[in-house]
Design a protein around this motif. Structure first.
Motif, short mmCIF file in Angstrom:
data_model
loop_
_atom_site.label_atom_id
_atom_site.label_comp_id
_atom_site.label_asym_id
_atom_site.label_seq_id
_atom_site.Cartn_x
_atom_site.Cartn_y
_atom_site.Cartn_z
N ALA A 177 0.86 -1.19 0.00
CA ALA A 177 0.00 0.00 0.00
C ALA A 177 0.89 1.23 0.00
CB ALA A 177 -0.93 0.00 1.21
N PHE A 178 0.38 2.35 -0.58
CA PHE A 178 1.16 3.59 -0.69
C PHE A 178 0.42 4.74 -0.01
CE2 PHE A 178 2.88 0.91 -3.96
CZ PHE A 178 4.21 1.25 -4.06
N TYR A 179 1.23 5.70 0.50
CA TYR A 179 0.68 6.84 1.22
C TYR A 179 1.39 8.11 0.79
CZ TYR A 179 -1.02 3.08 4.21
OH TYR A 179 -1.62 1.93 4.68
N GLN A 180 0.62 9.20 0.74
CA GLN A 180 1.17 10.53 0.45
C GLN A 180 0.85 11.42 1.64
OE1 GLN A 180 -0.81 13.64 -2.09
NE2 GLN A 180 0.79 13.04 -3.57
N GLU A 181 1.90 11.90 2.30
CA GLU A 181 1.74 12.70 3.52
C GLU A 181 0.84 11.98 4.53
OE1 GLU A 181 3.50 15.19 4.09
OE2 GLU A 181 4.21 15.84 2.13
N GLY A 182 0.99 10.65 4.61
CA GLY A 182 0.22 9.86 5.57
C GLY A 182 -1.17 9.47 5.11
N GLN A 183 -1.61 9.99 3.98
CA GLN A 183 -2.94 9.67 3.45
C GLN A 183 -2.83 8.55 2.41
OE1 GLN A 183 -5.79 11.10 4.66
NE2 GLN A 183 -4.40 12.16 6.09
N ASN A 184 -3.68 7.53 2.56
CA ASN A 184 -3.61 6.38 1.66
C ASN A 184 -3.98 6.78 0.23
OD1 ASN A 184 -5.36 3.83 0.44
ND2 ASN A 184 -3.46 3.24 1.43
N ILE A 185 -3.13 6.43 -0.73
CA ILE A 185 -3.40 6.72 -2.13
C ILE A 185 -3.51 5.45 -2.97
CG2 ILE A 185 -2.37 9.03 -2.14
CD1 ILE A 185 0.23 7.82 -3.13
N GLN A 186 -3.16 4.31 -2.37
CA GLN A 186 -3.35 3.02 -3.04
C GLN A 186 -3.54 1.95 -1.97
OE1 GLN A 186 -1.31 1.89 -6.80
NE2 GLN A 186 -0.44 0.19 -5.65
N GLU A 187 -4.68 1.27 -1.99
CA GLU A 187 -5.00 0.25 -0.99
C GLU A 187 -4.07 -0.95 -1.12
OE1 GLU A 187 -7.15 0.52 1.38
OE2 GLU A 187 -8.16 2.39 0.80
N PHE A 188 -4.09 -1.81 -0.09
CA PHE A 188 -3.28 -3.01 -0.11
C PHE A 188 -3.66 -3.91 -1.29
CE2 PHE A 188 -2.30 -2.07 4.37
CZ PHE A 188 -0.94 -2.33 4.37
N SER A 189 -2.63 -4.32 -2.03
CA SER A 189 -2.81 -5.22 -3.18
C SER A 189 -1.48 -5.89 -3.47
CB SER A 189 -3.30 -4.45 -4.41
OG SER A 189 -2.29 -3.58 -4.88
N SER A 190 -1.47 -6.74 -4.48
CA SER A 190 -0.23 -7.41 -4.86
C SER A 190 0.71 -6.52 -5.66
CB SER A 190 -0.55 -8.67 -5.67
OG SER A 190 -1.27 -8.32 -6.84
N ALA A 191 0.23 -5.33 -6.08
CA ALA A 191 1.05 -4.41 -6.88
C ALA A 191 2.04 -3.66 -5.98
CB ALA A 191 0.16 -3.42 -7.63
N HIS A 192 3.31 -3.79 -6.29
CA HIS A 192 4.33 -3.12 -5.46
C HIS A 192 4.77 -1.80 -6.08
CE1 HIS A 192 6.75 -5.13 -8.49
NE2 HIS A 192 7.80 -4.39 -8.14
N SER A 214 -0.47 -11.65 3.81
CA SER A 214 -1.87 -11.77 3.42
C SER A 214 -2.78 -12.08 4.62
CB SER A 214 -2.03 -12.88 2.36
OG SER A 214 -1.52 -14.11 2.85
N ASN A 215 -2.22 -12.66 5.70
CA ASN A 215 -3.01 -12.91 6.90
C ASN A 215 -2.99 -11.73 7.87
OD1 ASN A 215 -0.44 -13.06 7.96
ND2 ASN A 215 -0.51 -15.25 8.39
N HIS A 216 -2.36 -10.62 7.47
CA HIS A 216 -2.32 -9.36 8.22
C HIS A 216 -1.56 -9.48 9.55
CE1 HIS A 216 -6.34 -8.11 6.09
NE2 HIS A 216 -5.37 -8.43 5.26
N ARG A 217 -0.76 -10.50 9.69
CA ARG A 217 -0.06 -10.68 10.97
C ARG A 217 1.16 -9.76 11.08
NH1 ARG A 217 0.26 -16.79 13.38
NH2 ARG A 217 -1.95 -16.97 13.94
N ILE A 218 1.88 -9.59 9.98
CA ILE A 218 3.09 -8.79 9.99
C ILE A 218 2.93 -7.62 9.02
CG2 ILE A 218 5.59 -8.77 9.65
CD1 ILE A 218 4.71 -10.49 11.95
N LYS A 219 3.20 -6.41 9.50
CA LYS A 219 3.16 -5.22 8.65
C LYS A 219 4.34 -4.33 8.99
CE LYS A 219 0.17 -1.80 9.22
NZ LYS A 219 -1.09 -1.02 9.20
N LYS A 220 4.99 -3.83 7.93
CA LYS A 220 6.14 -2.95 8.12
C LYS A 220 6.00 -1.73 7.22
CE LYS A 220 9.30 -6.73 9.28
NZ LYS A 220 10.59 -7.40 9.00
N THR A 221 6.47 -0.59 7.73
CA THR A 221 6.37 0.68 7.01
C THR A 221 7.76 1.15 6.59
OG1 THR A 221 4.42 1.29 8.29
CG2 THR A 221 5.57 3.07 7.15
N SER A 222 7.85 1.67 5.39
CA SER A 222 9.13 2.16 4.87
C SER A 222 9.49 3.50 5.48
CB SER A 222 9.05 2.31 3.34
OG SER A 222 8.22 3.41 3.00
N THR A 223 10.72 3.91 5.28
CA THR A 223 11.11 5.27 5.64
C THR A 223 10.51 6.25 4.61
OG1 THR A 223 13.14 4.99 4.33
CG2 THR A 223 13.27 4.52 6.68
#
Length: 325
Positions: A177-192, A214-223
């Protein structure tokens, strides 16, 4: 060769191998291989001879369910069990000899211990065992890259969210998923990747991406990555500055060549001047006041010539050391 291998040595030809009455000498690394594949990753077998053994899986990754088993020696009766984590009680005395920890993370890496009451010789004795569990990263911390590096209004801008999945869990499904200034601009999907077909000045913002299982157990955020969209015409300035920087080394080489050539020319002129001065002093010009022995008159005096012509011929006497025949 297909079959089962122990410490790189072939020990069995079938796909199933059983050890009856295991001994501590059976401890080691085991692998298997089929006729159409390479050898598998090794798994570690540890055989203990104590009254109590705390069993833990060899490879543990983020998001796994961790199961620890506190086993006692066969043939004996066991009663209650207690579990510790870094010497702190996490499951008090109970009849369960297993400890279940769901959805472990990196903080779950620590030392675990169990104590069990074992009955032998009509008495109950407490026996303990401990082991260390290391939880490994399922995938690396994500990062964002942009293409192209220099973005002008109207360019197609592509953001890519990169991460590296553990080779032992390469079939794990990840979502982005992608964010601009903390606002979601692309929901979670297989597209990187995330694309902006026509970049605008207002797209100059801070961007981040999330990666999760895909089971939502692990999530990590980029710098955070800052994207700068430039006005039309600034690209030419950018390219010009690059050209100037690139041409500087060539310019310096030309300057060096000119300096070397000038130096050689100056040295050449100095040598010519020294040679001229040397020969000027060696062959004096007429009229210079030089010693008589080194100066010759271009027109000898007439009287000197007459005297020279009137002089009798000179006698040449034989050398004293000539031996007569």
């Amino acid at each position: 060769m297909k079959g089962i291998f122990a410490e790189e040595n072939w020990i069995h030809s079938e796909k199933t191998f059983s050890i009856e009455s295991a001994l501590s000498s059976d401890s080691g690394n085991y692998q298997c291989q089929t006729s159409a594949s390479d050898r598998s990753d090794s798994t570690r077998l540890e055989v203990y001879d104590g009254f109590v053994t705390l069993q833990a899986p060899t490879n543990v990754y983020e998001g796994d369910d961790l199961i620890l088993r506190c086993q006692h020696y066969p043939g004996y009766t066991a009663k209650q069990t207690i579990f510790y984590r870094n010497n702190a009680v996490i499951q008090d005395w109970g009849s369960e000899d297993e400890l279940h920890i769901e959805n472990v993370n990196m903080t779950s890496s620590c030392k675990y211990k169990c104590t069990k009451q074992v009955n032998h010789h009509l008495l109950n004795y407490q026996h303990s065992d401990e082991t260390s569990v290391s939880v490994q990263a399922l995938f690396s911390l994500p990062t964002i890259t942009q293409s192209p590096q220099f973005v002008t209004e109207g360019d197609r801008l592509t953001l890519t969210c990169h991460t590296r999945l553990s080779p032992h869990r390469q079939y794990t499904v990840l979502q982005f998923a992608f964010y601009q200034e903390g606002q979601n601009i692309q929901e979670f999907s297989s597209a990187h990747t995330y694309e902006i077909p026509f970049a605008k000045l207002s797209d100059s913002r801070n961007y981040t991406c999330d990666v999760q299982t895909s089971n939502h157990r692990i999530k990590k955020t980029s710098t955070t990555t800052t994207i700068q969209v430039n006005k039309i015409g600034e690209r030419e300035l950018f390219n010009k500055s690059e050209t100037e920087v690139t041409s500087k080394p060539g310019t310096s080489h030309v300057t060096t060549a000119v300096a070397v050539t000038s130096l050689v020319l100056v040295l050449f002129l100095i040598v010519i001047a020294l040679i001229f001065l040397y020969w000027t002093k060696r062959i004096p010009l007429p009229g210079n006041n030089q010693p008589a022995s080194k100066v010759f008159s271009q027109k000898p005096h007439k009287e000197a010539v007459k005297n020279l012509m009137a002089a009798p011929p000179m006698e040449i006497s034989a050398p004293l050391n000539v031996i007569k025949q």
